[in-house]
Design a protein around this motif. Sequence first.
Motif, short mmCIF file in Angstrom:
data_model
loop_
_atom_site.label_atom_id
_atom_site.label_comp_id
_atom_site.label_asym_id
_atom_site.label_seq_id
_atom_site.Cartn_x
_atom_site.Cartn_y
_atom_site.Cartn_z
N GLY A 434 -1.56 -1.11 2.34
CA GLY A 434 -2.49 -0.13 2.89
C GLY A 434 -3.38 -0.76 3.95
O GLY A 434 -3.45 -1.98 4.07
N ASP A 435 -4.09 0.09 4.71
CA ASP A 435 -4.96 -0.45 5.76
C ASP A 435 -6.13 -1.24 5.15
O ASP A 435 -6.52 -2.28 5.70
CB ASP A 435 -5.46 0.65 6.70
N GLY A 436 -6.66 -0.78 4.03
CA GLY A 436 -7.77 -1.51 3.41
C GLY A 436 -7.33 -2.89 2.97
O GLY A 436 -8.00 -3.90 3.24
N ALA A 437 -6.19 -2.98 2.33
CA ALA A 437 -5.68 -4.27 1.87
C ALA A 437 -5.29 -5.15 3.06
O ALA A 437 -5.50 -6.37 3.03
CB ALA A 437 -4.48 -4.06 0.95
N LEU A 459 2.75 -0.73 7.12
CA LEU A 459 1.32 -0.59 6.86
C LEU A 459 1.02 0.91 6.74
O LEU A 459 1.21 1.66 7.70
CB LEU A 459 0.56 -1.23 8.02
N PHE A 460 0.58 1.34 5.58
CA PHE A 460 0.24 2.75 5.35
C PHE A 460 -1.18 2.96 5.89
O PHE A 460 -2.16 2.73 5.18
CB PHE A 460 0.24 3.08 3.85
N ASN A 461 -1.30 3.38 7.14
CA ASN A 461 -2.64 3.51 7.72
C ASN A 461 -3.15 4.94 7.59
O ASN A 461 -2.87 5.80 8.42
CB ASN A 461 -2.65 3.04 9.18
N ASN A 462 -3.91 5.19 6.54
CA ASN A 462 -4.55 6.49 6.34
C ASN A 462 -6.04 6.42 6.68
O ASN A 462 -6.79 7.33 6.38
CB ASN A 462 -4.33 6.99 4.91
N ARG A 463 -6.46 5.30 7.28
CA ARG A 463 -7.87 5.07 7.63
C ARG A 463 -8.78 5.39 6.45
O ARG A 463 -9.79 6.06 6.57
CB ARG A 463 -8.27 5.91 8.86
N SER A 464 -8.38 4.86 5.31
CA SER A 464 -9.09 5.28 4.09
C SER A 464 -8.81 4.33 2.93
O SER A 464 -7.73 3.74 2.86
CB SER A 464 -8.59 6.68 3.75
N TRP A 465 -9.78 4.23 2.04
CA TRP A 465 -9.51 3.69 0.71
C TRP A 465 -9.08 4.90 -0.11
O TRP A 465 -9.83 5.43 -0.93
CB TRP A 465 -10.77 3.06 0.13
N GLU A 466 -7.84 5.31 0.16
CA GLU A 466 -7.40 6.63 -0.31
C GLU A 466 -7.32 6.72 -1.83
O GLU A 466 -7.62 7.74 -2.44
CB GLU A 466 -6.04 6.97 0.31
N MET A 467 -6.91 5.63 -2.44
CA MET A 467 -6.79 5.66 -3.89
C MET A 467 -8.17 5.88 -4.52
O MET A 467 -8.30 6.61 -5.50
CB MET A 467 -6.20 4.34 -4.36
MG MG Z 1 -5.76 3.17 3.15
#
Ligand code: MG
Length: 566
Positions: A434-437, A459-467
């Motif tokens: 993920g983007d955060g990681a 890279l899963f870039n959702n611009r978020s700590w989505e979890m």
């Molecule tokens: Mg993310």
Amino acid sequence: MILAESLLRALKDRGAREIFGIPGDFALPFFKVAEESGILPLHTFSHEPAVGFAADAAGRFNGALGVAAVTYGAGAFNLVNAVAGAYAEKSPLVVISGAPGVAESQRGLLVHHQAKTLDSQFRVYREITCAQARLDDPARAPGEIARVLGACRALSRPVYIELPRDQVDAECASVGPDPAPPEQPEALAACAEEVLARLAAARSPVMMVCAEVRRYGLEARVAELARRLAVPVVTSFMGRGLLVGSGAPLIGTYLGVAGDPAVTRAVEESDALFLVGVILCDTNFGVSQRQVDLRRAIHAFDRQVTLGYHTYPDIALGRLVDAMLARLKPAPASNREGRRNTAPAVAPQVFPRGLAADEQAIAPTDIARAVNDVMDRNGPMPIASDVGDCLFTAMDIAHTELTAPGYYAGMGYGVPAGMGAQATTGRRVLVLVGDGAFQMTGWELGNCRRIGVNPIVILFNNRSWEMLRAFQPESRFNALDDWRFAEMAAGMGGDGVRVTTRRQLKDALDRAVATRGRFQLIEAMIPAGVQSPTLERYATEFKRKREALQRTGIRDQGSVKEGTDA
Ligand code: MG
Ligand code: TPW
């Protein structure tokens, strides 16, 4: 021979294939011997967490020791989180830390990098490793090394070796074999027979496999056991990726309400659930629809086997599997798919395939689809995944070898673990992150050229700590900035591409597979709030459980279980 060489040879004899590390002045003498002796290749990273994750993943992939070498204090304390994760997930990680020389420790001056006392580091590591040694006496060093490495292999947990810098070149004998762990043949026979009797008497037995099966190199034998018993097999969440290609009657991964309902039913309704090397943790069982009844389960873990209310101690998992195999006839050909006549048939899980190469935005499941398509065409790749929706998405990727911190859930594992796994196996690895990681450890990709690896990184870039947002949508802090990661790849020696449509995703993945020699970073832009179905179900159930607990006023009592330290 000198002490450092004895240590390096002992590591190599026990299956270690390389050393990952970052030097410092207390570790320079050891690193010099490591480099110049060539006993094991040495790979350096930029930040110690990556050293730990890479060594942990190398150990997991090899089913042998992974080695992390660091300097005293600033280096070793920086490694603590990775070692804690390895402890929790039973990874055989050897930490070698440089230390002040025996002579300088006795001067009474504070030493740079010292935290509280000179022993503080040793004490911190005592909490997160199963055995420790300070090699301050060359006469005792071979015995100490054998004791500590023996514990690492027998218990499959991290160990800690402190090497004072003035002892590196001391004359030292070679290291003998590991001390034999305790065993009781009669207890083993009784245990194997009791487990077999329980399984034979059950209406719907199920085997669940998890971390230890891999750690002790038991995949082929456990698969054979499942065939002979004609019992369906599931993996735990943590055990995802086990038994790939083994011919075991594998029906899927148990994810409780978040997973395949047929697999969930099989596990939760089993009257004899045989937990083979399974970590009993909330990520494996927290999303159970019904509490799995452990009194009816058979739990083999941490060198113990528990049935109902009694426990057999000192039973190594491999010994148990062998003792059971010795009492079972080979499976007849008609039984090969592993179903007993009376047990309900459970269809293996179906994975999403056939990505539409269109102009639609990318959802996490599209990434699973794209990866399944590519692996169907080009053969399977091992996967290293980080924590986050990428790991839930990995549950929709057809079974292939997978390493991920599914229980400890430390972010930042994916990229360095993928690099470590490729360094040790020589196989190109697919990294999901993920983007955060990626913000934590993605920069380690800049070391790919030096180490000689070329992973494909999605890279899963959702611009978020989505979890986190899934669990607590009201918090604005979970929204991250839009970093343009793909643009940074070239400067680090790789190729980067940012994709926003399914067509671009497919093309980018095809190109990445065809391009060798450099790491490939595919930055998949995922629209805000779009999650994998598995994460959605997981979060819904997690919230429901939390609310139910609050309503009934039951609080987590925070129980402390005794460790298995040697
Ligand atoms: Mg993310
Ligand atoms: C070292 C807590 C668990 S999941 C998560 C955090 C902060 C967000 C992950 O964001 P990412 O993935 O990587 O963008 P996604 O799919 O959720 O958007 N610090 C550490 N480890 C953990 N697990 C946390 C914090 C956490």
